[in-house]
Design a protein around this motif. Structure first.
Motif, PDB file in Angstrom:
ATOM      1  N   MET A 133       3.291  10.034  78.596  1.00  0.00           N
ATOM      2  CA  MET A 133       2.679  10.854  79.495  1.00  0.00           C
ATOM      3  C   MET A 133       1.601   9.920  80.383  1.00  0.00           C
ATOM      4  N   ARG A 134       1.612  10.248  81.580  1.00  0.00           N
ATOM      5  CA  ARG A 134       0.219   9.471  82.230  1.00  0.00           C
ATOM      6  C   ARG A 134      -0.948  10.341  82.044  1.00  0.00           C
ATOM      7  N   ILE A 135      -1.985   9.752  81.541  1.00  0.00           N
ATOM      8  CA  ILE A 135      -3.221  10.429  81.400  1.00  0.00           C
ATOM      9  C   ILE A 135      -4.237   9.941  82.237  1.00  0.00           C
ATOM     10  N   TYR A 136      -5.473  10.578  82.677  1.00  0.00           N
ATOM     11  CA  TYR A 136      -6.550  10.125  83.588  1.00  0.00           C
ATOM     12  C   TYR A 136      -7.613  10.377  82.943  1.00  0.00           C
ATOM     13  N   LEU A 137      -8.391   9.174  82.556  1.00  0.00           N
ATOM     14  CA  LEU A 137      -9.652   9.141  81.596  1.00  0.00           C
ATOM     15  C   LEU A 137     -10.822   8.865  82.532  1.00  0.00           C
TER      16      LEU A 137
END
Length: 168
Positions: free
Chosen positions: A1-5
């Protein structure tokens, strides 16, 4: 899963020096089922952009804290670290796209880094000062946050981040 932090420049500097990214409070944003349901239309790319936008606004909140603590030397640039990992938990108690990440992420999991360009710094500094008011519905504050959000974040490969930090 691509996550944005969400992140700040000092957090990016620490990532370069340690080889790991430590998400503040373990909070990130992603294309979750709840985020997908909250939009009438949009493909995955558009919905992931929405998740990244939420992370960029969260970066403003982190900047507000740093500036409030007197860290005025911190560059007024929103930073979003994009990573690929399945070690996340959906956070239905927060925003539609909010996820919790357990622990730090090694550089191998970092897909990209998105950062404001220097021309955005004035708007970002103003937005960081009022982002909490904007969240509470203040229209003038929302206008200033919108001015910052009108600036697109620049994309950097993980291999470029060290040079980005050094050039500051």
């Amino acid at each position: 899963m691509r996550i944005y932090l969400p992140a700040t420049w000092p957090m990016l500097s620490r990532m370069v020096s340690t080889g790991r990214f430590e998400p503040m409070g373990g909070t990130g944003f992603a294309l979750t089922p709840k985020l997908r349901e909250s939009y009438v239309a949009g493909d995955d790319e558009e919905l992931e952009y929405a998740a990244m936008t939420e992370a960029a606004r969260a970066s403003l909140r982190l900047l507000a804290v740093e500036f409030g603590l007197g860290e005025d030397a911190t560059p007024a640039r929103r930073v979003v670290v994009a990573a690929d990992t399945d070690d996340v938990t959906v956070r239905p108690d927060l925003d539609d796209g909010a996820v919790r990440v357990s622990g730090s992420l090694p550089m191998e999991k970092i897909a990209a880094v998105h950062v404001d360009v220097e021309e955005a710094e004035h708007a970002v500094r103003q937005a960081a000062a009022v982002v909490d008011k904007a969240d509470l519905g203040d229209l003038d504050a929302e206008f200033l946050v919108g001015e910052a959000e009108d600036h697109e974040l620049a994309w950097y490969s993980p291999s470029e981040v060290q040079f980005l930090v050094e050039l500051g």
